[in-house]
Design an enzyme around this catalytic site. Sequence first.
Site, PDB file in Angstrom:
ATOM      1  N   ARG A 243     -10.395 102.856  44.487  1.00  0.00           N
ATOM      2  CA  ARG A 243     -10.960 103.054  45.809  1.00  0.00           C
ATOM      3  C   ARG A 243      -9.882 102.979  46.870  1.00  0.00           C
ATOM      4  O   ARG A 243      -8.929 102.214  46.745  1.00  0.00           O
ATOM      5  CB  ARG A 243     -11.870 101.903  46.181  1.00  0.00           C
ATOM      6  CG  ARG A 243     -13.244 101.962  45.725  1.00  0.00           C
ATOM      7  CD  ARG A 243     -13.823 100.638  46.190  1.00  0.00           C
ATOM      8  NE  ARG A 243     -14.553 100.052  45.112  1.00  0.00           N
ATOM      9  CZ  ARG A 243     -15.863 100.018  45.102  1.00  0.00           C
ATOM     10  NH1 ARG A 243     -16.545 100.509  46.098  1.00  0.00           N
ATOM     11  NH2 ARG A 243     -16.474  99.475  44.092  1.00  0.00           N
TER      12      ARG A 243
ATOM     13  N   SER B 242      -4.647  95.437  39.968  1.00  0.00           N
ATOM     14  CA  SER B 242      -5.243  94.472  39.027  1.00  0.00           C
ATOM     15  C   SER B 242      -4.528  94.429  37.687  1.00  0.00           C
ATOM     16  O   SER B 242      -5.108  94.717  36.630  1.00  0.00           O
ATOM     17  CB  SER B 242      -6.714  94.810  38.828  1.00  0.00           C
ATOM     18  OG  SER B 242      -7.337  94.948  40.070  1.00  0.00           O
TER      19      SER B 242
ATOM     20  N   ASP C  55      -6.827  91.524  41.686  1.00  0.00           N
ATOM     21  CA  ASP C  55      -8.257  91.618  42.043  1.00  0.00           C
ATOM     22  C   ASP C  55      -8.953  90.259  42.065  1.00  0.00           C
ATOM     23  O   ASP C  55      -9.872  90.033  42.857  1.00  0.00           O
ATOM     24  CB  ASP C  55      -9.015  92.613  41.139  1.00  0.00           C
ATOM     25  CG  ASP C  55      -8.837  92.346  39.647  1.00  0.00           C
ATOM     26  OD1 ASP C  55      -8.046  91.468  39.287  1.00  0.00           O
ATOM     27  OD2 ASP C  55      -9.496  93.050  38.842  1.00  0.00           O
TER      28      ASP C  55
HETATM   29  C1  BG6 Z   1     -14.448  95.476  41.897  1.00  0.00           C
HETATM   30  C2  BG6 Z   1     -13.233  95.012  42.654  1.00  0.00           C
HETATM   31  O1  BG6 Z   1     -15.595  95.167  42.611  1.00  0.00           O
HETATM   32  O2  BG6 Z   1     -14.457  94.839  40.646  1.00  0.00           O
HETATM   33  C3  BG6 Z   1     -12.007  95.366  41.850  1.00  0.00           C
HETATM   34  O3  BG6 Z   1     -13.203  95.589  43.922  1.00  0.00           O
HETATM   35  C4  BG6 Z   1     -12.080  94.761  40.507  1.00  0.00           C
HETATM   36  O4  BG6 Z   1     -10.878  94.924  42.519  1.00  0.00           O
HETATM   37  C5  BG6 Z   1     -13.340  95.161  39.840  1.00  0.00           C
HETATM   38  O5  BG6 Z   1     -10.967  95.154  39.725  1.00  0.00           O
HETATM   39  C6  BG6 Z   1     -13.495  94.493  38.512  1.00  0.00           C
HETATM   40  O6  BG6 Z   1     -14.610  94.976  37.848  1.00  0.00           O
HETATM   41  P1  BG6 Z   1     -14.606  96.265  36.955  1.00  0.00           P
HETATM   42  O7  BG6 Z   1     -15.799  96.085  36.136  1.00  0.00           O
HETATM   43  O8  BG6 Z   1     -14.689  97.423  37.854  1.00  0.00           O
HETATM   44  O9  BG6 Z   1     -13.356  96.241  36.131  1.00  0.00           O
HETATM   45  C1  GLC Z   2      -6.519  92.436  33.371  1.00  0.00           C
HETATM   46  C2  GLC Z   2      -5.337  92.339  34.279  1.00  0.00           C
HETATM   47  C3  GLC Z   2      -5.604  91.340  35.365  1.00  0.00           C
HETATM   48  C4  GLC Z   2      -6.887  91.653  36.056  1.00  0.00           C
HETATM   49  C5  GLC Z   2      -7.994  91.720  35.075  1.00  0.00           C
HETATM   50  C6  GLC Z   2      -9.309  92.062  35.720  1.00  0.00           C
HETATM   51  O1  GLC Z   2      -6.629  91.238  32.710  1.00  0.00           O
HETATM   52  O2  GLC Z   2      -4.216  91.990  33.541  1.00  0.00           O
HETATM   53  O3  GLC Z   2      -4.554  91.360  36.284  1.00  0.00           O
HETATM   54  O4  GLC Z   2      -7.145  90.685  37.013  1.00  0.00           O
HETATM   55  O5  GLC Z   2      -7.692  92.680  34.105  1.00  0.00           O
HETATM   56  O6  GLC Z   2      -9.305  93.298  36.318  1.00  0.00           O
END
Ligand code: BG6
Ligand code: GLC
Length: 918
Positions: free
Chosen positions: A540, A603, A657
């Site tokens: 995003r 992340s 994240d």
């Molecule tokens: C989102 C966050 O809501 O959730 C992200 O904005 C995050 O930063 C993500 O990585 C994690 O959840 P998923 O299921 O999308 O990997």
């Molecule tokens: C993976 C990444 C970590 C992140 C997590 C959730 O473990 O290594 O940095 O926070 O995924 O998205």
Amino acid sequence: MFAVHLMAFYFTKLKEDQIKKVDRFLYHMRLSDETLLDIMARFQAEMQKGLGKDTNPTASVKMLPTFVRAIPDGSENGEFLSLDLGGSKFRVLKVQVSEEGKRNVQMESQFYPTPNEIIRGNGTELFEYVADCLADFMKTKELMQKKLPLGLTFSFPCKQTKLEEGVLLSWTKKFKARGVQGTDVVSSLTNAMRKHKQDLDVDILALVNDTVGTMMTCAYDDPSCEVGVIIGTGTNACYMEDMSNIELVEGDEGRMCINTEWGAFGDDGALEDIRTEFDQELDLGSLNPGKQLFEKMISGLYLGELVRLILLKMAKAGLLFGGEKSSALHIKGKIETRHVAAMEKYKEGLANTREILTDLGLEPSEADCIAVQHVCTIVSFRSANLCAAALAAILTRLRENKKLVRLRTTVGMDGTLYKIHPQYPKRLHKVVRKLVPNCDVRFLLSESGSTKGAAMVTAVASRVQAQRKQIDKVLALFQLTREQLVGIRDKMRVEFEYGLKRDTHPLATVKMLPTYVCGMPDGTEKGKFLALDLGGTNFRVLLVKLRSGRRSVRMYNKIFTIPLEIMQGTGEELFDHIVQCIADFLDYMGLKGAQLPLGFTFSFPCRQASIDKGTLIEWTKGFKATDCEGEDVVDMLREAIKRRNEFDLDIVAVVNDTVGTMMTCGYEDRNCEVGLIAGTGSNMCYMEEMRNIELVEGDEGKMCINTEWGGFGDNGCLDDIRTQYDKEVDEGSLNPGKQRYEKMTSGMYLGEIVRQILIDLTKQGLLFRGQISERLRTRGIFETKFLSQIESDRLALLQVRKILQQLGLDSTCEDSIVVKEVCGAVSRRAAELYGAGLAAIVEKRREDQGFEHLKITVGVDGTLYKLHPHFSRILQETVKELAPRCDVTFMLSEDGSGKGAALITAVAKRLQQARREN
Ligand code: BG6
Ligand code: GLC
Ligand code: BG6
Ligand code: GLC
């Protein structure tokens, strides 16, 4: 010569007169063809009512599902025990079903008495008696110590939800033991058998009604047998119904045997017009007045009594025995079905009648004998007629289910009335053929009772049980004990300390990365910020507007996809793509050329030396772009912006994240000091005392640590709980050997674990008919959203099956149950592992601060947490269990981590400016 003629004439006349007399007297018992057709139609309606979910509760004909789904196919084999309780005789048997596929069944049996004080006494004693008989049989046949599966033929109406369970709805016939109605007879018998546990090692695998046993017995010899009828002490029928018509059982494929319990037909008044005063009188004197009204007009337990009541009335009216009644005729039960059968015998009938009446203390004339014989005929003929009408209804239903113009089928028959009454079978067959001329019916007498069939059902059940054991063995690998979870919590705690200490840090698998985020937002943050959110399900780009003081935030965002070839292409391509998306967004927002501060949620594990520097340690999850590991991702982004040469951005912060999530939630709740992601990946961050962070100078205050706990176990410390499936998933991943905890817990991998288990179960022949489809070989088919849907409690089995079918998996309902269980086991373990990890951190925080109790909020995000129906609950329960001194509040991050990243950017910007001004 003349005299002979005269005699013959006299006799014929006498007979005619007597018959006319009785016919007139029992006019109401003689049912016309129209009446029979009418009764047949009424029974058809009753069946429909019993099958309907909404109508069943008030239906008198209960149409009980039996969980017997198929007739024997000849592949059944093994040695079984069998009990046959509820007919005129109680038997214990051993049944040996052929091993060589030749249909060969050997039985050894023994009869045991069923005295009234047992069958009408106390329920516990009844079952103890049955267990005693079984033990005695085992002893006599030298079967002790042998573990044998047992099939219980129990000839009473039982509500079943599975084959090996049956709740007695009501006693019928001669039984009336106390405390049994409304309870499961299988568990009562199992309990009773415990007393004999030295000698008895049996597993009750199936409970079947005698009709079902009869049908299965006959079907073993004639596979077209799909109906079973008992006309014995009681009367009843079962037949194979289409699953799609059985609303009380989930699933719509195939068929299931329905025990109609037709004996109760009329209990709601539906047969009042044909019931006579004799039927009413008989009912009032029975063990179960008002119940089994159809049965009471038909079956062996009642026919003799009906005859007696009629004779009594006729005698009273002066129509028999010159108006004399004997005292014996007044005694209930004095005339039995065997008497009726004897009186109706073709040649000896009259002589038998005389003998029987004389035995009753009567002095019958020739005319009396003829009349009495005719009474018997009318009563037993009515019985056959009524049975024929109900059976005709079943046959019509079968024919219509199969959409056939003509049905050819076999009906399995048993019961003493049918067997010993000389005319009964003939009459029944004839009337059935008259009522359903478009059905060619073969009536097959079950020579060996219902046990052979019960053994077939038990054989199938024992095969299913063996398979079930194999499935349970696999599922058990995913069940963690409390001790195991405590162990995991403690190991995690050790890993945290390793990661924080300078000496052990280089080798630590849980990296405990300092983030240079040192405080929570205080509400004074303001301004316009750009944010990028890369690494979760969606990429995003966001614009976040913060207004100071009012804690109000406005956000605008756009989701972009990152194609797989970019995720796994070169680093330059990846960052160029990101910048392209930013350009599109700015364009879309009309912000082209605006030079905004940017916070970058990235992340993945980054080693940071400051808030705006992050060196990617290694890719995780689905990313694998080249030339990025070991590089500063902020630099890479800056360079890509430069390459594009269209706009400039001020990259102020790079945040994980988890950190973004903690900040987002911390903006609302100052107690939020932990950030948790349960999504594509698995990770956690928390606020740590500076003095504990040996990698960063200074002892004052706190700093957020990105634990990167996904790497927990990479040193082998989780090997005792890792299954072969976890290993397979790991080996097939982009980063084998890495992120082992993440691979047991996060959305990206749970579906893969499920898929590996399903492949294995299929290989073992326990699923999908042993066929591994191409779809099942396809990686990633079980996304988190599908797992979540499959596990939803609100979903009926058919819907689960539909989801599986959408995924290209052609599953039966049984398959769907197993798939759902597999998903449940895998996701439960994930939630519990998360709980253990989280318990470790909150306990650490409590101890570090020297608190007796800690109140703390955890900010959470991620599709697994958000979508899965049980994950969050199990996670929370586990934390409570493993960290009882911490009061943990879970706060769902509604706005994603972009908001948090913007807040961090705002704080960093403020500090940056302050530094510059100094
Ligand atoms: C989102 C966050 O809501 O959730 C992200 O904005 C995050 O930063 C993500 O990585 C994690 O959840 P998923 O299921 O999308 O990997
Ligand atoms: C993976 C990444 C970590 C992140 C997590 C959730 O473990 O290594 O940095 O926070 O995924 O998205
Ligand atoms: C027997 C069956 O042959 O018939 C029993 O083995 C069944 O299971 C019985 O209950 C029914 O007939 P009756 O006349 O004994 O009630
Ligand atoms: C009674 C029972 C029924 C059984 C029948 C024949 O009607 O309720 O379950 O099948 O008798 O034995």
